[in-house]
Scaffold this active site. Structure first.
Site, short mmCIF file in Angstrom:
data_model
loop_
_atom_site.label_atom_id
_atom_site.label_comp_id
_atom_site.label_asym_id
_atom_site.label_seq_id
_atom_site.Cartn_x
_atom_site.Cartn_y
_atom_site.Cartn_z
N ASP A 39 0.82 -1.22 0.00
CA ASP A 39 0.00 0.00 0.00
C ASP A 39 0.85 1.27 0.00
O ASP A 39 0.59 2.19 0.78
CB ASP A 39 -0.93 0.03 1.22
CG ASP A 39 -1.65 -1.27 1.48
OD1 ASP A 39 -1.88 -2.02 0.52
OD2 ASP A 39 -1.97 -1.54 2.66
N GLU A 209 -10.96 -1.19 -3.71
CA GLU A 209 -10.28 -0.45 -2.64
C GLU A 209 -9.15 0.38 -3.25
O GLU A 209 -9.00 0.47 -4.46
CB GLU A 209 -9.73 -1.42 -1.60
CG GLU A 209 -8.73 -2.43 -2.18
CD GLU A 209 -8.39 -3.55 -1.22
OE1 GLU A 209 -9.10 -3.72 -0.22
OE2 GLU A 209 -7.39 -4.26 -1.48
#
Length: 329
Positions: A39, A209
């Protein structure tokens, strides 16, 4: 305590130049630093590149963030535990997906924590603050900024977007829903939209997401991750609109697995080198050497150059082990 340490470079590969019959050494720069990290948010502060990633491990061990800085995208310095849950009394696990912004000589690090599954649990999206990019960061509010499900969006995967009119927005959401909300000037809460709502849904088709947004040539590029985060179908798609509110119609995937290199490529960010046409995608992937039970947490951070067509669309990203060449700001 926060400190920096040099991160070891990736191994080199040798190949034979058949024409000149000489050995050429090509340095592999992907992954960009050692360790399992996911991420990643890439950004530029004061002519230096920074990456703020999730520490990729079991949820109970995800209680801190490390950060990495570089003068050239190739040589990286590790800054350990820039944020630790010992400074966030309500966060105790699953500290995810940092997003950072500089404002008025302060650095604000937004993060998700606790992986809440309902409105009855404590957790969600928090915000911390420090005087420098390397921290240490302290909790700004003493509680989550977003602690409930709105429009079906799990409060994770936050991104702070600074619009060209000066307004800051929080764009976030898991569970296949994405919201945008107008942040107060001091990041302590939200400003309602004209219709009185706080959270507007901007979910495009196939969104899962990992939202990210940037402006190029006056257009809003909205990007996100599709597929399952532990699976080979994890990938990055995008849309272009005239407003941060869309509507966003998917223009397809631009980053996906290469079975010869890695799978699970996604949850990315974009670095635009100031005063240049250079764009880079910073993302995580799972190398092909990681199999079976190890694959869940075996995520590495990588960088590739981004290229655009004449009409502004993004060319498909070629996943490599070589990564990118040095580029000082």
């Amino acid at each position: 305590m926060t400190f920096g340490c040099k991160t070891k470079q990736s191994n080199s590969e040798k190949r034979v130049d058949q024409k000149n019959e000489t050995i050429i050494t090509t340095k592999n720069n992907n992954p960009v630093f050692e360790g399992w990290y996911a991420d990643p948010e890439g950004i530029v502060f004061d002519k230096e590149y920074w990456i703020f990633p999730t520490y990729s491990a079991k949820y109970e061990k995800q209680v801190f963030f490390d950060a990495f800085s570089s003068p050239d995208l190739v040589n990286w310095t590790k800054h350990e535990k820039v944020l630790d849950t010992s400074n966030v009394k309500w966060a105790h696990r699953a500290v995810w997906a940092p997003s950072i912004i500089e404002k008025d000589n302060k650095y604000y690090l937004f993060f998700g924590a606790n992986d809440i599954q309902s409105d009855d649990e404590i957790g969600g999206i928090g915000v911390s603050v420090a005087d420098s990019p390397q921290g240490p960061y302290k909790d700004l509010l003493g509680k989550p900024l977003v602690d409930k499900f709105h429009n079906g969006a799990q409060p994770i995967d936050q991104f702070v977007f600074h619009d060209k009119d000066g307004q800051y927005y929080l764009i976030y959401g898991g569970w296949k829903h994405c919201n945008i909300a107008k942040l107060k000037d001091d990041f302590t809460g939200f400003i309602p939209f004209e219709d009185g709502t706080i959270f507007k849904e901007i979910t495009p088709e196939n969104y899962v997401e990992g939202p990210f947004m940037f402006i190029k040539d006056g257009k809003y590029y909205f990007m996100w991750s599709e597929g399952g985060w532990t699976g080979p179908d994890y990938s990055v798609a995008y849309a272009i609109a005239d407003s941060p509110f869309g509507p966003f119609k998917s223009m397809g995937k631009i980053l996906k697995q290469d079975p010869n290199i890695a799978n699970g490529a996604g949850h990315h960010s974009v670095i635009h080198v100031p005063n240049s046409d250079d764009y880079y995608i910073v993302y995580h992937r799972r190398p092909e050497t990681e199999k079976d039970g190890k694959i869940r947490d075996s995520r590495e951070t990588c960088i590739e150059k981004m290229y655009f067509n004449e009409d502004g669309t993004i060319k498909p990203i070629i996943m490599t082990k070589e990564g990118v060449k040095a580029n000082k700001i």
